[in-house]
Design a protein around this motif. Structure first.
Motif, PDB file in Angstrom:
ATOM      1  N   GLY A 188       4.140   1.316  13.164  1.00  0.00           N
ATOM      2  CA  GLY A 188       3.858   1.925  14.454  1.00  0.00           C
ATOM      3  C   GLY A 188       2.491   2.538  14.572  1.00  0.00           C
ATOM      4  N   ALA A 189       1.478   1.884  14.023  1.00  0.00           N
ATOM      5  CA  ALA A 189       0.087   2.325  14.145  1.00  0.00           C
ATOM      6  C   ALA A 189      -0.794   1.083  14.035  1.00  0.00           C
ATOM      7  CB  ALA A 189      -0.281   3.339  13.064  1.00  0.00           C
ATOM      8  N   ARG A 190      -1.992   1.159  14.553  1.00  0.00           N
ATOM      9  CA  ARG A 190      -2.912   0.025  14.497  1.00  0.00           C
ATOM     10  C   ARG A 190      -3.543  -0.041  13.110  1.00  0.00           C
ATOM     11  NH1 ARG A 190      -5.551  -3.705  18.086  1.00  0.00           N
ATOM     12  NH2 ARG A 190      -6.804  -4.962  16.649  1.00  0.00           N
ATOM     13  N   ALA A 191      -3.463  -1.192  12.462  1.00  0.00           N
ATOM     14  CA  ALA A 191      -4.057  -1.395  11.148  1.00  0.00           C
ATOM     15  C   ALA A 191      -4.866  -2.685  11.182  1.00  0.00           C
ATOM     16  CB  ALA A 191      -2.982  -1.481  10.067  1.00  0.00           C
ATOM     17  N   ASP A 192      -6.104  -2.621  10.788  1.00  0.00           N
ATOM     18  CA  ASP A 192      -6.974  -3.799  10.769  1.00  0.00           C
ATOM     19  C   ASP A 192      -6.844  -4.496   9.419  1.00  0.00           C
ATOM     20  OD1 ASP A 192      -7.967  -3.338  13.365  1.00  0.00           O
ATOM     21  OD2 ASP A 192      -9.378  -1.858  12.589  1.00  0.00           O
ATOM     22  N   LEU A 193      -5.825  -5.343   9.322  1.00  0.00           N
ATOM     23  CA  LEU A 193      -5.519  -6.013   8.072  1.00  0.00           C
ATOM     24  C   LEU A 193      -6.047  -7.438   8.097  1.00  0.00           C
ATOM     25  CD1 LEU A 193      -1.792  -4.873   7.744  1.00  0.00           C
ATOM     26  CD2 LEU A 193      -3.807  -3.801   6.697  1.00  0.00           C
ATOM     27  N   THR A 194      -6.329  -7.952   6.916  1.00  0.00           N
ATOM     28  CA  THR A 194      -6.779  -9.335   6.790  1.00  0.00           C
ATOM     29  C   THR A 194      -5.873 -10.076   5.809  1.00  0.00           C
ATOM     30  OG1 THR A 194      -8.328  -8.721   5.020  1.00  0.00           O
ATOM     31  CG2 THR A 194      -9.173  -8.750   7.281  1.00  0.00           C
ATOM     32  N   GLN A 195      -5.769 -11.370   5.987  1.00  0.00           N
ATOM     33  CA  GLN A 195      -4.926 -12.174   5.114  1.00  0.00           C
ATOM     34  C   GLN A 195      -5.420 -12.077   3.670  1.00  0.00           C
ATOM     35  OE1 GLN A 195      -4.528 -16.221   6.366  1.00  0.00           O
ATOM     36  NE2 GLN A 195      -3.111 -16.771   4.737  1.00  0.00           N
ATOM     37  N   GLY A 196      -4.482 -11.856   2.758  1.00  0.00           N
ATOM     38  CA  GLY A 196      -4.819 -11.726   1.348  1.00  0.00           C
ATOM     39  C   GLY A 196      -5.163 -10.323   0.913  1.00  0.00           C
ATOM     40  N   GLU A 197      -5.242  -9.388   1.856  1.00  0.00           N
ATOM     41  CA  GLU A 197      -5.583  -8.007   1.516  1.00  0.00           C
ATOM     42  C   GLU A 197      -4.420  -7.330   0.796  1.00  0.00           C
ATOM     43  OE1 GLU A 197      -6.644  -3.810   3.820  1.00  0.00           O
ATOM     44  OE2 GLU A 197      -6.693  -5.716   4.894  1.00  0.00           O
ATOM     45  N   LYS A 198      -4.751  -6.571  -0.241  1.00  0.00           N
ATOM     46  CA  LYS A 198      -3.735  -5.833  -0.973  1.00  0.00           C
ATOM     47  C   LYS A 198      -3.323  -4.588  -0.180  1.00  0.00           C
ATOM     48  CE  LYS A 198      -5.387  -7.134  -5.587  1.00  0.00           C
ATOM     49  NZ  LYS A 198      -5.916  -6.616  -6.885  1.00  0.00           N
ATOM     50  N   VAL A 199      -2.005  -4.386  -0.078  1.00  0.00           N
ATOM     51  CA  VAL A 199      -1.482  -3.220   0.632  1.00  0.00           C
ATOM     52  C   VAL A 199      -0.262  -2.682  -0.104  1.00  0.00           C
ATOM     53  CG1 VAL A 199      -2.307  -3.911   2.921  1.00  0.00           C
ATOM     54  CG2 VAL A 199      -0.048  -4.649   2.131  1.00  0.00           C
ATOM     55  N   SER A 200       0.037  -1.421   0.175  1.00  0.00           N
ATOM     56  CA  SER A 200       1.278  -0.805  -0.286  1.00  0.00           C
ATOM     57  C   SER A 200       2.027  -0.316   0.945  1.00  0.00           C
ATOM     58  CB  SER A 200       0.995   0.362  -1.238  1.00  0.00           C
ATOM     59  OG  SER A 200       0.333  -0.079  -2.402  1.00  0.00           O
ATOM     60  N   VAL A 201       3.294  -0.674   1.034  1.00  0.00           N
ATOM     61  CA  VAL A 201       4.099  -0.343   2.209  1.00  0.00           C
ATOM     62  C   VAL A 201       5.178   0.650   1.816  1.00  0.00           C
ATOM     63  CG1 VAL A 201       5.702  -1.261   3.932  1.00  0.00           C
ATOM     64  CG2 VAL A 201       3.679  -2.582   3.280  1.00  0.00           C
ATOM     65  N   PHE A 202       5.284   1.721   2.599  1.00  0.00           N
ATOM     66  CA  PHE A 202       6.270   2.762   2.347  1.00  0.00           C
ATOM     67  C   PHE A 202       7.109   2.934   3.611  1.00  0.00           C
ATOM     68  CE2 PHE A 202       2.479   3.467  -0.119  1.00  0.00           C
ATOM     69  CZ  PHE A 202       2.959   3.727  -1.400  1.00  0.00           C
ATOM     70  N   GLY A 203       8.399   2.718   3.497  1.00  0.00           N
ATOM     71  CA  GLY A 203       9.252   2.807   4.679  1.00  0.00           C
ATOM     72  C   GLY A 203      10.700   2.595   4.310  1.00  0.00           C
ATOM     73  N   ARG A 204      11.394   1.753   5.113  1.00  0.00           N
ATOM     74  CA  ARG A 204      12.824   1.538   4.887  1.00  0.00           C
ATOM     75  C   ARG A 204      13.235   0.174   5.430  1.00  0.00           C
ATOM     76  NH1 ARG A 204      11.342   4.630   8.610  1.00  0.00           N
ATOM     77  NH2 ARG A 204      12.125   4.550  10.745  1.00  0.00           N
ATOM     78  N   VAL A 205      14.337  -0.321   4.942  1.00  0.00           N
ATOM     79  CA  VAL A 205      14.875  -1.595   5.395  1.00  0.00           C
ATOM     80  C   VAL A 205      15.552  -1.393   6.752  1.00  0.00           C
ATOM     81  CG1 VAL A 205      16.462  -3.484   4.881  1.00  0.00           C
ATOM     82  CG2 VAL A 205      15.235  -2.339   3.019  1.00  0.00           C
ATOM     83  N   SER A 206      15.197  -2.235   7.729  1.00  0.00           N
ATOM     84  CA  SER A 206      15.797  -2.108   9.057  1.00  0.00           C
ATOM     85  C   SER A 206      16.727  -3.262   9.398  1.00  0.00           C
ATOM     86  CB  SER A 206      14.710  -2.003  10.133  1.00  0.00           C
ATOM     87  OG  SER A 206      13.894  -3.156  10.142  1.00  0.00           O
TER      88      SER A 206
END
Length: 231
Positions: A188-206
């Motif tokens: 729920g926020a704008r993120a300027d991501l690119t394909q192949g970029e490393k990320v860490s995601v923190f949240g929950r299964v919906s």
């Protein structure tokens, strides 16, 4: 309460009993129905964690409707859209209530949990102790894992940015036995991501959504926050 994109009906039946001082008791019933104002939230969803002093609240209600947060009215377009920068003045957790209303409609309420931290990196280091950190743990019987907290590392497989939010496929690298290990991430926020970029995601299964291969299901995750690590 909760989000709902269309007008839902509220119906109530109220029985009554009247006994005159000198007369027989009369019983009856009054019924009424009313539309409930619709409300959708594009950002930030029902929860967000941020290290910034602001976040964007955006969504939509009925044409000609009104939206307020904790009693403070927001500017709403004639089409019912709204987008407002909200302040988070202090470190800590709070809940803000969004209220949508419209003439001749019952109001609809939606609660958003907001957590401001001093550092997302520090919060990211703390979260794995309280979350599932392997993809394999949520890849099967997904519907039974709804609500599980997750902390997954991976790379962006595909990204579809929106005006105030982000939707992307995560190729999880933690606990992945046979790549690609895909999960759809709603943020729920704008993120300027690119394909192949490393990320860490923190949240929950919906829930579970259709995977790229016919007949397959992959987890859908709602992210409280995402930490980007540019290659």
């Amino acid at each position: 309460t909760g989000v709902e994109p269309s007008v839902r009906r509220l119906e109530r039946r109220v029985p009554y009993s009247v006994k005159p001082k000198d007369g027989a008791t009369q019983n009856g019933e009054v019924s009424f129905q009313l539309g409930i104002a619709p409300l959708t939230i594009d950002a930030p969803g029902d929860s967000i964690t941020t290290d910034a002093a602001t976040f964007v609240l955006a969504g939509r209600t009925l044409k000609g409707g009104e939206v307020s947060v904790e009693g403070r009215p927001l500017q709403v377009s004639p089409e019912g859209r709204f987008a407002q920068v909200m302040s988070v003045s202090q470190i800590g957790e709070t809940t803000v209530t969004v209220r949508a209303a419209a003439p001749d409609h019952a109001p609809r309420l939606f609660a958003i949990h907001v957590q401001r931290v001093s550092s997302l990196a520090e919060e990211g280091a703390r979260r794995p102790a309280q979350a599932t950190t392997t993809y394999s743990a949520i890849a099967t019987a997904i519907e039974q894992k709804i609500g599980w907290n997750v902390a997954l590392d991976g790379v962006v497989f595909e990204h579809r940015p929106a005006e105030y939010s982000s939707l992307f496929l995560l190729d999880a690298r933690s606990g992945c036995g046979a790549p690609p290990c895909l999960a759809r991430v709603v943020y729920g926020a704008r993120a300027d991501l690119t394909q192949g970029e490393k990320v860490s995601v923190f949240g929950r299964v919906s829930g579970a959504v259709d995977g790229p291969r016919t007949g397959t299901k992959i987890p859908e995750l709602v992210a409280d926050f995402v930490i980007e690590a540019k290659r």
